[in-house]
Structures are given as structure tokens and as C-alpha cells.
Design a protein around this motif. Sequence first.
Motif, mmCIF file in Angstrom:
data_model
loop_
_atom_site.group_PDB
_atom_site.id
_atom_site.type_symbol
_atom_site.label_atom_id
_atom_site.label_comp_id
_atom_site.label_asym_id
_atom_site.label_seq_id
_atom_site.Cartn_x
_atom_site.Cartn_y
_atom_site.Cartn_z
ATOM 1 N N ASP A 1 -7.260 -7.515 12.354
ATOM 2 C CA ASP A 1 -7.358 -6.234 13.216
ATOM 3 C C ASP A 1 -6.409 -5.319 13.337
ATOM 4 O O ASP A 1 -6.797 -3.992 13.708
ATOM 5 C CB ASP A 1 -7.488 -6.974 14.816
ATOM 6 C CG ASP A 1 -8.288 -5.777 15.371
ATOM 7 O OD1 ASP A 1 -9.330 -5.164 15.138
ATOM 8 O OD2 ASP A 1 -7.645 -5.539 16.714
ATOM 9 N N SER A 2 -5.228 -5.587 12.926
ATOM 10 C CA SER A 2 -4.302 -4.458 12.658
ATOM 11 C C SER A 2 -4.259 -3.582 11.503
ATOM 12 O O SER A 2 -3.536 -2.555 11.436
ATOM 13 C CB SER A 2 -2.675 -5.133 12.585
ATOM 14 O OG SER A 2 -2.566 -5.943 11.636
ATOM 15 N N VAL A 3 -5.259 -4.027 10.622
ATOM 16 C CA VAL A 3 -5.716 -3.133 9.342
ATOM 17 C C VAL A 3 -6.719 -2.170 9.724
ATOM 18 O O VAL A 3 -7.795 -2.549 9.998
ATOM 19 C CB VAL A 3 -5.851 -4.036 8.243
ATOM 20 C CG1 VAL A 3 -6.135 -3.291 6.898
ATOM 21 C CG2 VAL A 3 -4.830 -5.005 7.974
ATOM 22 N N ALA A 4 -6.304 -1.025 9.665
ATOM 23 C CA ALA A 4 -7.297 0.241 9.951
ATOM 24 C C ALA A 4 -8.707 -0.062 9.296
ATOM 25 O O ALA A 4 -9.651 0.029 9.900
ATOM 26 C CB ALA A 4 -6.545 1.571 9.956
ATOM 27 N N SER A 5 -8.624 -0.316 7.673
ATOM 28 C CA SER A 5 -9.766 -0.115 7.306
ATOM 29 C C SER A 5 -10.655 -1.554 7.593
ATOM 30 O O SER A 5 -11.862 -1.308 7.731
ATOM 31 C CB SER A 5 -9.679 -0.257 5.712
ATOM 32 O OG SER A 5 -8.877 -1.259 5.397
ATOM 33 N N ILE A 6 -9.973 -2.732 7.774
ATOM 34 C CA ILE A 6 -10.734 -3.828 8.212
ATOM 35 C C ILE A 6 -11.487 -3.355 9.656
ATOM 36 O O ILE A 6 -12.526 -4.075 9.868
ATOM 37 C CB ILE A 6 -9.987 -5.188 8.109
ATOM 38 C CG1 ILE A 6 -9.498 -5.194 6.492
ATOM 39 C CG2 ILE A 6 -10.509 -6.294 8.472
ATOM 40 C CD1 ILE A 6 -8.752 -6.376 6.441
ATOM 41 N N ARG A 7 -10.457 -2.976 10.465
ATOM 42 C CA ARG A 7 -10.759 -2.896 12.024
ATOM 43 C C ARG A 7 -12.228 -1.894 12.069
ATOM 44 O O ARG A 7 -12.930 -2.070 12.833
ATOM 45 C CB ARG A 7 -9.792 -2.192 12.559
ATOM 46 C CG ARG A 7 -10.203 -2.116 14.263
ATOM 47 C CD ARG A 7 -8.782 -1.969 15.073
ATOM 48 N NE ARG A 7 -8.034 -0.582 14.773
ATOM 49 C CZ ARG A 7 -7.139 -0.697 14.016
ATOM 50 N NH1 ARG A 7 -6.508 -1.478 13.611
ATOM 51 N NH2 ARG A 7 -6.727 0.693 13.901
ATOM 52 N N ALA A 8 -12.114 -0.864 11.159
ATOM 53 C CA ALA A 8 -13.138 0.175 11.226
ATOM 54 C C ALA A 8 -14.493 -0.594 10.781
ATOM 55 O O ALA A 8 -15.692 -0.121 11.456
ATOM 56 C CB ALA A 8 -12.902 1.204 10.261
ATOM 57 N N GLU A 9 -14.537 -1.567 9.983
ATOM 58 C CA GLU A 9 -15.761 -2.214 9.226
ATOM 59 C C GLU A 9 -16.082 -3.372 10.189
ATOM 60 O O GLU A 9 -17.399 -3.427 10.484
ATOM 61 C CB GLU A 9 -15.667 -2.585 7.976
ATOM 62 C CG GLU A 9 -16.838 -2.962 7.224
ATOM 63 C CD GLU A 9 -16.574 -3.090 5.749
ATOM 64 O OE1 GLU A 9 -17.572 -3.748 4.885
ATOM 65 O OE2 GLU A 9 -15.388 -2.755 5.018
ATOM 66 N N HIS A 10 -15.130 -4.054 10.430
ATOM 67 C CA HIS A 10 -15.571 -5.359 11.347
ATOM 68 C C HIS A 10 -14.902 -5.642 12.658
ATOM 69 O O HIS A 10 -14.834 -6.706 13.101
ATOM 70 C CB HIS A 10 -15.029 -6.571 10.494
ATOM 71 C CG HIS A 10 -15.392 -6.747 8.977
ATOM 72 N ND1 HIS A 10 -16.731 -7.038 8.770
ATOM 73 C CD2 HIS A 10 -15.026 -6.340 7.679
ATOM 74 C CE1 HIS A 10 -17.022 -6.784 7.487
ATOM 75 N NE2 HIS A 10 -15.756 -6.488 7.049
ATOM 76 N N GLY A 11 -14.399 -4.467 13.061
ATOM 77 C CA GLY A 11 -13.902 -4.412 14.632
ATOM 78 C C GLY A 11 -14.736 -5.372 15.560
ATOM 79 O O GLY A 11 -13.933 -6.221 16.257
#
Length: 300
Positions: free
Chosen positions: A65-75
Amino acid sequence: MHEEGSRSPLQAAARADAQRFGKPEAGWRHKTYIVIFEADTRAGKRFDQWLIALILLSVFTVVLDSVASIRAEHGVALRVLEWIFTALFTVEYFTRLACVRHPLRYATSFFGIIDLIAILPSYIAFFVPEAHLLIDVRILRLLRVFRVFKLTGYVAEYSALGEALRASRRKIAVFLSFVFMVVLVMGTLMYVVEGPANGYTSIPMAMYWAITTMSTVGFGDITPQTEVGRFIASAMMLLGWGVLAVPTGIVTTEMAAQRLSRPTTTRTCPECLSEGHLPDAKFCRHCGKRMPRYERDPGA
């Protein structure tokens, strides 16, 4: 003597807190306690295994969740997972409180506080979103389930390492004082030989170089430029190889002298909650309380 040494340093450190709360002697609280706090039964081992898996998965979720790209897609999915983990840890925390005789004492103990900290960030995040990342503190709870999988040999060796370090502390202190003297002398010598022009702006800076060189790390931010300085550096590097081997030999010798011969269990006294009693012990070696029948997995 062997019985006292069979406890790991972790068990010894937790004993002071554990004496403040007790273990139920019968009923559902006793059975629940056996599963949650002890690992010699099949249910207890499985509970610890699942708990470790949940802790690691929850921490991994927060890391993702701290990775911006992953959070944007799977937040959304990550937040749902985190609340599932939080709900499970909340149930586990209150179950621990319910199955001990002194819940307040457990809640104020070291591991009780760790359990509480493990769930509080999610609830605090409702009001302070930045607190969400504090959930990583759950990794500390892995300390309490170090005995999982009944790795008796590893726990025993961990205890042996602690005993060896304590027994060899004076030898190690003498060794470190020798290393400090070498670092001081060689650092001062390099300050005189190389000087501020080559980066050795002070004796402390030269001592920093001596430490990194002797430990064979060699960051390379400060390097000798003169022939004499390079000769000193070469001598420090060769000395470093021998220096690294000395503490290893000291501790290994002590470990060989203090090899443990009796098994460690998670058997717990119902009165003072001290761990590590032998399977055939009739009374607690700390408080003298009569021990209940030893419960363990017959297939272990």
C-alpha cells in the motif's frame, strides 16, 4: 542447572511480565489458553503458524500500500484486506485477555502492549490517515511465536548463544578495548601521515576510516594518497581479517562448553506463567506451584 538453562533468553525476558498474570486451571479458558499461549499441542502449533502467516501477510499488505502505483490500482482491495486482518487481530487480542486470570496485568505487559499497538493504528487511521503505516509494528509480534513448529533445537541454540555471550562478555570487552586502542593509534597515525589535504581532517575522521578499514567494509569515501598511508591501510586490512575471527572463536568456545542436553518445552506454570519446564516436572521450579498434567501432541 540444565532445567534453568533450557529456557531461551526470550522466555527469560518475558518471565518478569508473565509472573503478573495467571493461567486458568480448568474450563474453556484453560483450553483456550493452551491453544493460544502454548505450542506443544497440535492446535497450539497450528494457531501459531496461522498467526505468523497473518502477521506477515498484513505487513506485506501495508508495504504494498506504500507503493503509489500499486495503491492506485489495488488500493480498495488492500484496504479491505487490512481491515480483515485488523478484525482478526482484534478478536485474538480480546481472546487473550479473556483466557488469562489477570487480563489487566496481561494488557499492561510487554506483549500485551504489542498486541494492542498492532490493532490501534487501523482505528486511529480513521482520524489520522498517516497513522496507517504504523501497522508495520506487528512484525514485533513474531518474537512471541519464535517457538512455532516446535523448533526445540533452534530455541535451545538461541539460549546457548545467549549464555555464551554472557559467559564471554569479559573476554569480548577486553578484545573490544584492544580494537579501540588499535583504531585510535592507527587513526592518529593516518591523520599525521595523510593530513586534512587527503580527507583526514581530524583524528575522529581518521578513526572512522580505521574502523571501516579494519572491519573490511571500506566505503571508499576516504582513501590514503601517500605510499606510507597505503602501507598502513594494507596492514589494517590484513589485521582486520584476524580481528574478525577472534570474537567468533570466543563465543564458539563458550557455546561448546555450555551445550544443552535437555529439551525445551512451552509448558507453563499456572501460577507464575514461567515457561520451559521439563515434561515430567511435578512442581514449578520458580514458585513451587503443583504443575497440571503435561498436554502435548502425541504425534510430536
